[in-house]
Design a protein around this motif. Structure first.
Motif, PDB file in Angstrom:
ATOM      1  N   LEU A  76     -15.673   0.884  29.950  1.00  0.00           N
ATOM      2  CA  LEU A  76     -16.425   2.339  29.752  1.00  0.00           C
ATOM      3  C   LEU A  76     -15.179   3.510  30.095  1.00  0.00           C
ATOM      4  N   THR A  77     -15.188   4.578  29.294  1.00  0.00           N
ATOM      5  CA  THR A  77     -14.540   5.613  29.512  1.00  0.00           C
ATOM      6  C   THR A  77     -15.296   6.862  29.989  1.00  0.00           C
ATOM      7  N   ALA A  78     -14.841   7.779  30.795  1.00  0.00           N
ATOM      8  CA  ALA A  78     -15.278   8.858  31.272  1.00  0.00           C
ATOM      9  C   ALA A  78     -16.407   9.671  30.082  1.00  0.00           C
ATOM     10  N   LYS A  79     -15.592   9.714  29.209  1.00  0.00           N
ATOM     11  CA  LYS A  79     -16.247  10.289  28.017  1.00  0.00           C
ATOM     12  C   LYS A  79     -17.627   9.641  27.528  1.00  0.00           C
TER      13      LYS A  79
ATOM     14  N   ALA B 110     -24.105   9.501  27.668  1.00  0.00           N
ATOM     15  CA  ALA B 110     -25.005   8.679  28.008  1.00  0.00           C
ATOM     16  C   ALA B 110     -26.274   9.489  28.153  1.00  0.00           C
ATOM     17  N   LYS B 111     -27.229   9.363  27.283  1.00  0.00           N
ATOM     18  CA  LYS B 111     -28.344  10.004  27.238  1.00  0.00           C
ATOM     19  C   LYS B 111     -29.597   9.277  27.634  1.00  0.00           C
ATOM     20  N   PRO B 112     -30.656   9.711  28.245  1.00  0.00           N
ATOM     21  CA  PRO B 112     -31.874   8.828  28.462  1.00  0.00           C
ATOM     22  C   PRO B 112     -32.697   8.480  27.301  1.00  0.00           C
TER      23      PRO B 112
ATOM     24  N   PHE C 128     -21.823  -2.990  35.179  1.00  0.00           N
ATOM     25  CA  PHE C 128     -22.478  -1.937  34.307  1.00  0.00           C
ATOM     26  C   PHE C 128     -23.231  -0.871  34.835  1.00  0.00           C
ATOM     27  N   LEU C 129     -23.233   0.104  34.052  1.00  0.00           N
ATOM     28  CA  LEU C 129     -23.875   1.467  34.270  1.00  0.00           C
ATOM     29  C   LEU C 129     -25.528   1.383  33.789  1.00  0.00           C
ATOM     30  N   PHE C 130     -26.275   1.748  34.617  1.00  0.00           N
ATOM     31  CA  PHE C 130     -27.651   1.645  34.226  1.00  0.00           C
ATOM     32  C   PHE C 130     -28.208   2.941  33.957  1.00  0.00           C
ATOM     33  N   VAL C 131     -28.616   3.263  32.922  1.00  0.00           N
ATOM     34  CA  VAL C 131     -29.163   4.606  32.605  1.00  0.00           C
ATOM     35  C   VAL C 131     -30.661   4.678  32.588  1.00  0.00           C
TER      36      VAL C 131
ATOM     37  N   LYS D 103     -36.728   3.602  27.479  1.00  0.00           N
ATOM     38  CA  LYS D 103     -36.592   2.702  28.376  1.00  0.00           C
ATOM     39  C   LYS D 103     -35.229   2.507  28.911  1.00  0.00           C
ATOM     40  N   GLY D 104     -35.130   2.162  30.333  1.00  0.00           N
ATOM     41  CA  GLY D 104     -33.746   2.071  30.798  1.00  0.00           C
ATOM     42  C   GLY D 104     -32.730   1.068  29.829  1.00  0.00           C
ATOM     43  N   TYR D 105     -31.687   1.411  30.130  1.00  0.00           N
ATOM     44  CA  TYR D 105     -30.670   0.484  29.410  1.00  0.00           C
ATOM     45  C   TYR D 105     -29.344   0.450  30.026  1.00  0.00           C
ATOM     46  N   SER D 106     -28.398  -0.658  29.757  1.00  0.00           N
ATOM     47  CA  SER D 106     -27.217  -0.700  30.504  1.00  0.00           C
ATOM     48  C   SER D 106     -25.938  -0.555  29.589  1.00  0.00           C
ATOM     49  N   MET D 107     -24.991   0.017  29.938  1.00  0.00           N
ATOM     50  CA  MET D 107     -23.703   0.009  29.476  1.00  0.00           C
ATOM     51  C   MET D 107     -22.624  -0.812  30.162  1.00  0.00           C
ATOM     52  N   SER D 108     -22.021  -1.704  29.236  1.00  0.00           N
ATOM     53  CA  SER D 108     -21.240  -2.932  30.102  1.00  0.00           C
ATOM     54  C   SER D 108     -20.078  -2.400  30.405  1.00  0.00           C
ATOM     55  N   ASP D 109     -19.404  -2.705  31.521  1.00  0.00           N
ATOM     56  CA  ASP D 109     -18.130  -2.549  31.702  1.00  0.00           C
ATOM     57  C   ASP D 109     -17.124  -3.492  31.743  1.00  0.00           C
TER      58      ASP D 109
END
Length: 52
Positions: free
Chosen positions: A2-5, A10-12, A26-29, A15-21
């Motif tokens: 994942l990058t800072a950008k 990442a928008k809500p 992972f980042l859970f939103v 349902k919650g979702y994850s972005m794998s690193d």
């Protein structure tokens, strides 16, 4: 990785979702827009999740 950008964009969603690193991290939103770093790992043959 994942990058800072990507994290800033990442928008809500409904349902919650994850972005794998990488390496189980992972980042859970959440639907409210909160972002939580989580890590999946195995201990004693069971999958666990650690929130950081």
């Amino acid at each position: 990785m994942l990058t800072a950008k990507q994290i800033e964009q990442a928008k809500p969603r409904e349902k919650g979702y994850s972005m794998s690193d990488m390496g189980g991290l992972f980042l859970f939103v959440t639907p409210t827009g909160a972002m939580v770093w989580r890590m999946r790992y195995r201990f004693d043959s069971k999958e666990r999740t650690l929130s950081i």
